[in-house]
Design a protein around this motif. Structure first.
Motif, short mmCIF file in Angstrom:
data_model
loop_
_atom_site.label_atom_id
_atom_site.label_comp_id
_atom_site.label_asym_id
_atom_site.label_seq_id
_atom_site.Cartn_x
_atom_site.Cartn_y
_atom_site.Cartn_z
N SER A 271 45.94 25.88 88.48
CA SER A 271 47.63 25.87 88.04
C SER A 271 47.53 24.55 87.08
O SER A 271 47.89 24.73 85.97
CB SER A 271 48.57 25.83 89.12
N ARG A 276 49.67 27.16 82.03
CA ARG A 276 50.53 28.26 81.81
C ARG A 276 49.83 29.47 82.70
O ARG A 276 48.92 29.61 82.72
CB ARG A 276 50.53 28.78 80.23
N ARG A 277 50.85 30.22 82.96
CA ARG A 277 50.75 31.45 83.94
C ARG A 277 49.39 32.33 83.73
O ARG A 277 48.70 32.74 84.34
CB ARG A 277 51.81 32.33 84.09
N GLN A 312 53.44 27.34 84.66
CA GLN A 312 52.24 27.74 85.26
C GLN A 312 52.45 28.54 86.64
O GLN A 312 51.37 28.78 87.17
CB GLN A 312 51.39 26.28 85.30
#
Ligand code: PEP
Ligand code: MN
Length: 340
Positions: A271, A276-277, A312
């Motif tokens: 993370s 970012r996710r 994230q």
């Protein structure tokens, strides 16, 4: 390091320990299935005066060549450490999945996350009550109130808690709830803090500093181990490089290299590396397949509203699918996500 004969008696082992202590060194007993080792930790002249070569029960006396003695693979003859934390194992073939919010915000957020990640297969809950923020004007964590929320989440979900300690003055409060004390990247070389958690005896998750080498990480772990605390988990969380397209560069090479250098379990935080996710799942799969002993990942019921690190955080509803993928990747490296 003193290697004992397989036929060494309890009395001979006790005698060697007494001899080590009599020269002012600290004895560190490590009894594996096949071999008993006694580390003599102290300054060079003292250890040189041991004179244990040829003593009853002693096979041989070998120097540990690495500067980090207790963390080195040599200490355990290549066996890897398996830790058991409130019933949840990490290390060896046991893969740990530590999930939760960056920071504890509300009761509802903490409980919802705890129950959902547990149901999806997470083995521990993460969440900070004391947050190391780059800006002194940013939210610094709920402190004691946050710890109370974590205690409730632990009671309701049964998950062990991983939470960060930044200041030794908060240690007693943290010890009330933490099953694992996290030392953040920014504190990796805070030596008094490391020694204090070493003395506290609670398992420690030690994050690699933003610009630290693996040797510096292992020397930091040594500060904890030296106090007699053998439960240290190392965490690769991304390092600073020239690349600016993402938050940090996740050093995947660190995983197999640490496995060569140390017997300690190694987890990965995708993370904070990603920022970012969309990058979190690919980085998690790569880390698990590369042989990490676990992952610590940020998850939030409503990332758009998160006080910190929302971009994230994985969505809670996506977490079960994520866990299935991570399990398959861990299996590639021969590891199993153990249920709590
Ligand atoms: C965290 O885990 O919330 C955190 C602040 O991580 P790091 O110390 O790796 O930046
Ligand atoms: Mn965070």
């Amino acid at each position: 390091m003193i290697v004992m004969k397989s036929t060494a008696t309890e009395e001979q082992i006790r005698h060697v320990i007494e001899r080590v202590e009599s020269v002012g060194a600290r004895a560190h007993l490590s009894q594996g299935e096949e071999v008993t080792l006694i580390g003599a930790i102290g300054d060079r002249e003292h250890v040189a005066r041991l004179g244990l070569e040829g003593a009853p029960g002693v096979e041989n006396v070998v120097p540990i060549l690495k500067p980090y003695k207790l963390a080195s693979t040599q200490l355990r003859h290549g066996e890897h450490t398996v830790l058991e934390i409130a019933g949840s194992k990490i290390g060896g073939s046991n893969f740990a999945l530590i999930a939760g919010p960056c920071t504890v915000e509300t009761h509802a957020q903490t409980l919802a996350t705890a129950v959902a990640v547990r149901d999806a297969g997470a083995t521990m809950l993460r969440g900070g009550a004391y947050k190391p923020r780059t800006s002194p004007y940013a939210f610094q964590g709920l402190g004691l109130e946050g710890l109370r929320m974590l205690a409730d989440a632990k009671a309701q979900s049964g998950l062990p808690i991983v939470t960060e300690l930044m200041d030794t003055r908060d240690l007693d409060a943290i010890l009330e709830v933490a099953d694992v004390i996290q030392i953040g990247a920014r504190n990796m070389q805070n030596y008094p803090l490391l020694a204090e958690v070493g003395r506290a005896g609670r398992p420690v998750l030690l994050k690699r500093g933003l610009s630290s080498t693996l040797e510096e990480l292992l020397m930091a772990a040594e500060y904890v181990l030296k106090e007699g605390n053998e439960a240290v988990i190392l965490c690769e969380r991304g390092i600073r490089t020239f690349e600016t397209a993402y938050r940090f560069t996740l050093d995947l090479t660190a995983i197999p290299v640490l496995k060569e250098l140390t017997h300690l379990p190694v987890v990965v935080d995708p993370s904070h590396a990603a920022g970012r996710r969309s990058l979190v799942t690919p980085l998690s799969l790569a880390a698990a397949a590369a042989g990490a002993d676990g992952i610590i990942v940020e998850v939030h019921p409503n990332p758009e509203e998160a006080i910190c690190d929302g971009p994230q955080a994985l969505y809670l509803e996506d977490f079960p699918g994520y866990v299935e993928q991570v399990k398959r990747a861990a299996a590639v490296a021969g590891k199993v996500l153990a249920a709590v």
